[in-house]
Write a protein that holds these residues in place. Structure first.
Motif, PDB file in Angstrom:
ATOM      1  N   ARG A 269     -17.694  59.635   6.431  1.00 23.29           N
ATOM      2  CA  ARG A 269     -17.147  60.590   7.393  1.00 23.29           C
ATOM      3  C   ARG A 269     -17.460  62.009   6.953  1.00 23.29           C
ATOM      4  O   ARG A 269     -17.508  62.298   5.776  1.00 23.29           O
ATOM      5  CB  ARG A 269     -15.627  60.446   7.487  1.00 23.29           C
ATOM      6  CG  ARG A 269     -15.224  59.157   8.133  1.00 23.29           C
ATOM      7  CD  ARG A 269     -13.737  58.964   8.045  1.00 23.29           C
ATOM      8  NE  ARG A 269     -13.404  57.699   8.680  1.00 23.29           N
ATOM      9  CZ  ARG A 269     -12.312  57.008   8.455  1.00 23.29           C
ATOM     10  NH1 ARG A 269     -11.412  57.460   7.617  1.00 23.29           N
ATOM     11  NH2 ARG A 269     -12.104  55.872   9.071  1.00 23.29           N
ATOM     12  N   ASP A 284     -17.832  60.606  12.537  1.00 22.84           N
ATOM     13  CA  ASP A 284     -18.406  59.375  12.003  1.00 22.84           C
ATOM     14  C   ASP A 284     -19.886  59.631  11.736  1.00 22.84           C
ATOM     15  O   ASP A 284     -20.653  59.921  12.656  1.00 22.84           O
ATOM     16  CB  ASP A 284     -18.242  58.253  13.036  1.00 22.84           C
ATOM     17  CG  ASP A 284     -18.784  56.923  12.534  1.00 22.84           C
ATOM     18  OD1 ASP A 284     -19.601  56.926  11.590  1.00 22.84           O
ATOM     19  OD2 ASP A 284     -18.388  55.886  13.091  1.00 22.84           O
ATOM     20  N   ASN A 286     -22.252  57.672  11.094  1.00 23.45           N
ATOM     21  CA  ASN A 286     -23.211  56.704  11.636  1.00 23.45           C
ATOM     22  C   ASN A 286     -23.822  57.201  12.936  1.00 23.45           C
ATOM     23  O   ASN A 286     -25.020  57.066  13.172  1.00 23.45           O
ATOM     24  CB  ASN A 286     -22.535  55.347  11.857  1.00 23.45           C
ATOM     25  CG  ASN A 286     -22.298  54.632  10.548  1.00 23.45           C
ATOM     26  OD1 ASN A 286     -23.154  54.614   9.678  1.00 23.45           O
ATOM     27  ND2 ASN A 286     -21.113  54.078  10.390  1.00 23.45           N
ATOM     28  N   MET A 291     -14.312  61.596  15.671  1.00 18.94           N
ATOM     29  CA  MET A 291     -13.311  60.539  15.539  1.00 18.94           C
ATOM     30  C   MET A 291     -11.894  61.073  15.671  1.00 18.94           C
ATOM     31  O   MET A 291     -11.000  60.390  16.153  1.00 18.94           O
ATOM     32  CB  MET A 291     -13.423  59.885  14.159  1.00 18.94           C
ATOM     33  CG  MET A 291     -14.746  59.205  13.886  1.00 18.94           C
ATOM     34  SD  MET A 291     -14.860  58.693  12.148  1.00 18.94           S
ATOM     35  CE  MET A 291     -13.697  57.334  12.116  1.00 18.94           C
TER      36      MET A 291
END
Lengths: 399, 399
Positions: A269, A284, A286, A291
């Motif tokens: 994060r 996030d 990814n 979030m």
């Protein structure tokens, strides 16, 4: 009365050995450099040499010019600090002898620098004239001058201000061109420096690189969001991330643009200072989706993760800049609000994270906190202290 | 002939200043400690002091006893190394003066140690008598003796061998009890050390802690899989992960149990040496599921990520231990097979990853590779070299 106080302070400093004139006997003592650091004294053009084992000041080095926006990188042996001054000064200081080893005025106006992965080169990013200069870290001789040229709206060749200069793996530097909306990589592994240019968003004003040296992220002044270049596949070009992050979303006057180097990257994060909001954003990594928003007491400037990624420490912009808040990274709750002094400017963790040092400019004070108890364990006087930089940065990418 | 060669080597070593008796003039020179390290010479009970800027040997320190399974941790200033010998010897060496500062024989048989987050305490894990001893890092005085007692199958109080000792955030140590199937945390932040016990799988034989100090993972000799303790919520206890990882799955004779400290944690993935297989396993750290098996040329021992997480370097067990393979972390393909010498025992990256040092015991040689070109850039002689440890470990958790 004020004058007498000032004189007393000076006398105390002299008694405490805080002056720059150490006797050779003192400074020729053998000692390790792994627990040393520098504290910038922005108003007086001086730096304090400090050590983090006993939390003490070892000496002061003077004559470094305008340090109002100064930063430091270290030689790979941790002995020498390279101090980048606002006035274009690049000063190499010796932390063991506590003296200036070398100093060059390399431009009219600079905004920070970096040291190459192998420690051989020090690069400085300049506003005026816009570009990056590369110096031999041993001698401070100029080895490359990279003007940040581009074609402006009038079709003329111009030079851009350069910002967000960092080192990257493979002996490369990466930086952004504020006026040209570009990100450049500068490869210094070979005999001649090699530049590659990438399109970026509008008016990049600062940047960071993730701790593994993979993602270079530039904040944008000219549009919402940020530009990100994946250095594992730079051929894919810079992409937009976190739309809605930037100034387009702001609802409060922005007192100070957050430092991107202050982002906390912890456990997949990113904890990010919201621009113009009393919030820390959690993204996030990814897919860079938002979030969570953590409410805090003011506009965050630095949002820093402790080395164990367990705590997120937040400093703030004027007028609520006498407070630091600590967030638990797991629960995302504020677990403590601290008051280290007036105008908190910077925080630096000891490398393994047992303590954090905090500078309070207008209190002329640096305070050391225990990260487990969150209590102060030491403090000392400094002249308008700003940045704090420990030699452990020599061992990290992008710092 | 062999005798004459040996004499020539000795003479050369003396000429090169590689003997332990440095003149005070040489060793009292000021220098930074950030680019220093130690190379274990396992057969001769000596260590080489090395520097990674010029890739050279600075000197040799002798008289450290049995170093056949030795490891090193560093004081927080990077000046002193604490060498843990197999014979229970704990030796504090000064890298600047290249001499033994202090030495104690603290048990009959030991298996490694750790230094506390704040640098005040050095802990050693012992087989015989089983337990952990904690020493003052300054004086090597014993400050705590923690016998690893448990109730055995016969209902008697016994002492367990201790293994897998690491430091953890919050000034704690963590270790495993081979005979008692337990993991213990030892908190040394207060006046008296505080032990907490957790049940674990059968016969933990080694362990690692993730670079952020959060997950403690013990390999098991007595059953398939591993035990993992989340130090952010230790009250949840140790859980089983990666079932099928351990010895129950093996199909080839295991020539050497892989070192757990050699796991590569990179980009949310763990690259893990398979026990008894010619494979590197890739696990997803979110749920510890097995993602992929990468075929390699032998049974892996160390699987190490470069500091930029871009490359995974793999060393191997006998009889295919004269080869190192390099895997691209993104494509998971082998990009190079190197032959650094006979019986490769250890690899150590420079802190920012521009080079890696590799020891080849039976070639009496240490070779330095450039991680970008994957070509050797330097090499030097050493007496049966094994572990290589750089002072940058002083700045990392769990090393």
């Amino acid at each position: 009365m004020r004058q007498r106080t000032a004189m007393l302070v000076v006398m105390l400093l002299v008694l405490l050995g805080l002056n720059g004139c150490q006797s050779p006997a003192t400074v020729s003592e053998l000692r390790g450099t792994g627990d040393l650091g520098l504290v910038i004294e922005r108003a007086t053009g001086s730096v304090l040499v400090v050590e983090t084992t006993g939390n003490s000041v070892l000496g002061r080095i003077e004559g470094l010019g305008d340090l109002s926006h100064a930063s430091v990188v270290y030689s790979r042996d941790g002995r020498y600090g390279y101090v980048f001054g606002r006035d274009g000064g690049l000063t190499k200081v010796d932390l063991l002898t506590r003296s200036i080893e070398d100093r060059v005025i390399q431009s009219g106006n600079s905004i920070g620098g970096a040291i190459s992965q192998d420690g051989r080169y020090v690069a400085v990013s300049n506003y005026e004239p816009g570009g990056v200069k590369v110096f031999d870290s041993e001698t401070l001789e100029l080895v490359a001058d990279v003007p940040a040229t581009y074609t402006n709206a009038q079709g003329e060749t111009a030079r851009s201000k350069t910002v967000g200069l960092v080192d990257a793996p493979g002996n490369r530097f990466v930086f952004s061109l504020f006026d040209a909306n570009e990100i450049w990589t500068l490869d210094v592994a070979g005999d001649t420096p090699d530049v590659t240019r990438y399109d970026a968003g509008k008016a990049p004003y600062d940047a960071l690189i993730t701790p593994d040296g993979r993602f270079y992220i530039a904040g944008l002044f000219g549009e919402d969001g940020l530009s990100m270049l994946d250095l594992w596949q730079p051929e894919a070009g810079a992409i937009d991330i976190l739309p809605g992050y930037g100034k387009g979303e702001q609802q409060l006057p922005v007192y100070k643009m957050p430092h991107l180097e202050g982002w906390a990257i912890a456990g997949g994060r990113a904890f990010v200072p919201a621009v113009g909001h009393h919030q820390v954003l959690v993204a996030d990594m990814n897919d860079w989706s938002l979030m969570e928003r953590i409410p805090v007491q003011g506009q965050p400037v630095f949002v820093m993760a402790s080395p164990d990624n367990r705590q997120i420490w937040v400093s703030f912009a004027h007028p609520r800049n006498d407070v630091v808040q600590v967030i638990d990274a797991r629960t995302r709750e504020i677990i403590r609000t601290l008051e280290p002094g007036k105008a908190v400017l910077h925080m630096e963790f000891t490398p393994r994270g047992e303590r954090v040092w905090i500078s309070a400019r207008d209190s002329n004070r640096v305070t050391v906190y225990d990260t487990r108890t969150l209590e102060p364990v030491a403090s000392f006087s400094a002249e308008k202290p700003s940045g704090i930089f420990f030699t452990s940065r020599a061992h990290s990418l992008g710092l």
